[in-house]
Design a protein around this motif. Sequence first.
Motif, PDB file in Angstrom:
ATOM      1  N   ALA A  78      55.798  15.746  13.473  1.00  0.00           N
ATOM      2  CA  ALA A  78      56.888  15.010  12.838  1.00  0.00           C
ATOM      3  C   ALA A  78      56.463  13.589  12.491  1.00  0.00           C
ATOM      4  O   ALA A  78      56.760  13.078  11.407  1.00  0.00           O
ATOM      5  CB  ALA A  78      58.113  14.996  13.762  1.00  0.00           C
ATOM      6  N   GLN A  79      55.741  12.944  13.419  1.00  0.00           N
ATOM      7  CA  GLN A  79      55.284  11.576  13.177  1.00  0.00           C
ATOM      8  C   GLN A  79      54.274  11.531  12.033  1.00  0.00           C
ATOM      9  O   GLN A  79      54.321  10.635  11.180  1.00  0.00           O
ATOM     10  CB  GLN A  79      54.683  11.000  14.448  1.00  0.00           C
ATOM     11  N   GLN A  99      56.144  16.777  18.152  1.00  0.00           N
ATOM     12  CA  GLN A  99      56.368  15.345  18.017  1.00  0.00           C
ATOM     13  C   GLN A  99      55.299  14.719  17.128  1.00  0.00           C
ATOM     14  O   GLN A  99      55.606  13.922  16.233  1.00  0.00           O
ATOM     15  CB  GLN A  99      56.342  14.687  19.405  1.00  0.00           C
ATOM     16  N   ARG A 100      54.039  15.088  17.366  1.00  0.00           N
ATOM     17  CA  ARG A 100      52.941  14.540  16.561  1.00  0.00           C
ATOM     18  C   ARG A 100      53.063  14.981  15.099  1.00  0.00           C
ATOM     19  O   ARG A 100      52.813  14.210  14.184  1.00  0.00           O
ATOM     20  CB  ARG A 100      51.596  14.982  17.141  1.00  0.00           C
ATOM     21  N   ARG A 152      63.054  21.456  23.218  1.00  0.00           N
ATOM     22  CA  ARG A 152      63.709  20.681  24.275  1.00  0.00           C
ATOM     23  C   ARG A 152      64.924  21.416  24.830  1.00  0.00           C
ATOM     24  O   ARG A 152      65.172  21.397  26.034  1.00  0.00           O
ATOM     25  CB  ARG A 152      64.117  19.315  23.725  1.00  0.00           C
ATOM     26  N   ALA A 176      60.917  18.465  13.472  1.00  0.00           N
ATOM     27  CA  ALA A 176      61.990  17.893  14.276  1.00  0.00           C
ATOM     28  C   ALA A 176      62.907  18.983  14.833  1.00  0.00           C
ATOM     29  O   ALA A 176      63.324  18.932  15.994  1.00  0.00           O
ATOM     30  CB  ALA A 176      62.798  16.903  13.433  1.00  0.00           C
ATOM     31  N   GLN A 191      55.953  20.806  22.714  1.00  0.00           N
ATOM     32  CA  GLN A 191      56.829  19.699  22.343  1.00  0.00           C
ATOM     33  C   GLN A 191      56.020  18.516  21.811  1.00  0.00           C
ATOM     34  O   GLN A 191      56.402  17.882  20.827  1.00  0.00           O
ATOM     35  CB  GLN A 191      57.651  19.257  23.558  1.00  0.00           C
ATOM     36  N   ALA A 192      54.890  18.218  22.480  1.00  0.00           N
ATOM     37  CA  ALA A 192      54.055  17.104  22.034  1.00  0.00           C
ATOM     38  C   ALA A 192      53.488  17.368  20.641  1.00  0.00           C
ATOM     39  O   ALA A 192      53.400  16.458  19.806  1.00  0.00           O
ATOM     40  CB  ALA A 192      52.921  16.880  23.039  1.00  0.00           C
ATOM     41  N   LEU A 248      61.080  20.747  17.584  1.00  0.00           N
ATOM     42  CA  LEU A 248      61.082  19.918  18.782  1.00  0.00           C
ATOM     43  C   LEU A 248      62.437  19.983  19.483  1.00  0.00           C
ATOM     44  O   LEU A 248      62.513  20.121  20.716  1.00  0.00           O
ATOM     45  CB  LEU A 248      60.753  18.471  18.404  1.00  0.00           C
ATOM     46  N   GLU A 249      63.511  19.929  18.686  1.00  0.00           N
ATOM     47  CA  GLU A 249      64.853  20.020  19.263  1.00  0.00           C
ATOM     48  C   GLU A 249      65.066  21.358  19.958  1.00  0.00           C
ATOM     49  O   GLU A 249      65.621  21.426  21.061  1.00  0.00           O
ATOM     50  CB  GLU A 249      65.883  19.831  18.161  1.00  0.00           C
TER      51      GLU A 249
END
Length: 631
Positions: free
Chosen positions: A285-286, A282-283, A354, A347, A278-279, A350-351
């Motif tokens: 996507a950022q 997230q990274r 989660r 994204a 997940q991290a 990540l979704e």
Amino acid sequence: MSWLRLNIRRPLSLLLVGVLFFAYSTNAQAPLDVRVALVIGNAAYKNVPALANATNDAKSMSSVLRKLGFNVIEVVDGDKAQMVKAIAQMQTLLQGKQAVGMLYFAGHGLQLDWRNYMVPVDAKLSQASDIATQTVDIENVIDTMKRSATRMNIIVLDACRDNPFSGKASGKGLAQLDAPPGTYLAFATSPGNVAEDGDESASNGLFTHYLLKELQRPARIEDLFKRVRLQVRQKSQGRQIPWDSSSLEDDFAFNDGVKHTFNPEDLIKEAQLAKEAQAQFQRAAQAAAEREKQIAQQIALEQQQLAEAQKIQNQNARLKAESEAKEREKQLALAAAQERQKAQAAALALERARAEEAQRIKDIELAKAQAAEQTRRNTLSREEAQAQQFAQEKSAWDKIKDTRNKADVYAFILQFPNGMLSELANTQLELLDKAQIKPQADKQGRIQEFAQRRYTQGETFEFIGKDGYTGLPKWNQSFTVLSVDDEGAEVQGTRTGGGTWKQRVSHAGLQSGDNSGKYDPPITFMPAGIVQVGYKWRARTTFTNARNNAQEWLEVAAKVVARETIEVPAGKFDTFKIEVAMQYQSGHRTQLTIWTDPAIGAGIRIKSESRPPRGSADITIRELTSIKRGS
């Protein structure tokens, strides 16, 4: 199955280690502790396009099976020589140990003349005759296991992808195969149909994804594969429905919650890996969003430079500068679009991660609750445990029995995959969420629909009842179908000396009542779906006697035991033989043997042995004498 009551004397994942889920005895389980699995994943085919996830599936399966006590032989992208060598190695490890032998194959598979084959990566199939020499016959693998004196064989085939070799085969997918004695067969989808391989971002194919999940929670093998089938069906919206066939006599659990299970370190590590994934998403996507922002700034700068270029007096120089600026802007716009796609993909990943994490937590809690409930029931007598289980299922069923929301039914079956009301729920599911697959004819040419209509308006069935001891006629009986809808039919029955009555029957064989009383919930004497040898189910209901309004529970245990051609006065029929054991609260027992044609609403032949607590048995045989077809 309708009108089965004859003239008898009685009316007719994850889970923390240490949680005890099954009451297996040590002695009964010991022979099944020797576990050997051959896991093959073929994706990098040399003569056809590669598959996305077959090798991922095999590697994931090997990892999970090792944690569950299997000695795993793994073959990734194997040619025929490597696959044959691995089969011989498996035979050596299994020989004479009364072990559990398992084959898991992910890759291309095909059928030819009712035999199924695994396709090695080096196969080059120009014509049908190449199949026997260049592929591996699955039945030969099963025979190898038998020669090794295995106690139990498990064959799992995620090998029904949309096959580029299918033009050389007898048809799509794999052929229907009845499980040999002591064998459990599981296919990723129904015979003659194809399975979804999944995309690269999914990591695993659809079937194996849910199989891996269910292997991580304690469950008997039948419950495990029923849950897998249910989830694959729901996720694919009925386009893929796994298929299995069993002839097992012993109980078996990949994960027994005690010895063969996942330890806390495994669970902690998997949770950490999920968090790390997940991290990373997230990274990613950022980072993609930041790169897109930087590109946008560059585009603005390029637009300024283009404006400057347009001020150049020399026409050639100006045109060149404009062209270069526009090309840079085009390339930057393309790069921005690529980064935007990366951000969107990250994204979504990540979704999904989660959502999987949230589902994992729900699965853990559900498994813990079920294990605690099973542990508590193990302290009760069989009768007390059965009564409490039925009460729990009946309470849950009463809340959804009239629902038109298929999600409610999926949730019920997932909670009670092999419960006392599972056939009732599966019948409801067939009505609410029709299968989107094309049934294949079996070896005898029969095609069975998942929710087949078994009655037509106006048809009439006539029967003769005979004494089971003397064979002499006792009575005649007839049934006429008055009306038909998607769920079933209204019928009228008559019998010599017994008057006339009406009742409601379902296409799936559910009975809410008959001339002798009512069943709550309805009872079934037919499988909810396709009838196949080896299929078994159980049920429980409360029977209310029509004569005195007395109530008692009734339990049913049924199994499809054979495929037989029989001859009755109405003619010759290709039938399935079903054995049904009925136990009443009062101690009365009835054994039914039913010969049924799945396309016909009434039993072709029914033998009933009614045994009261005291006194001799009453044996009656009912046979079909004629059918008058309706409109």
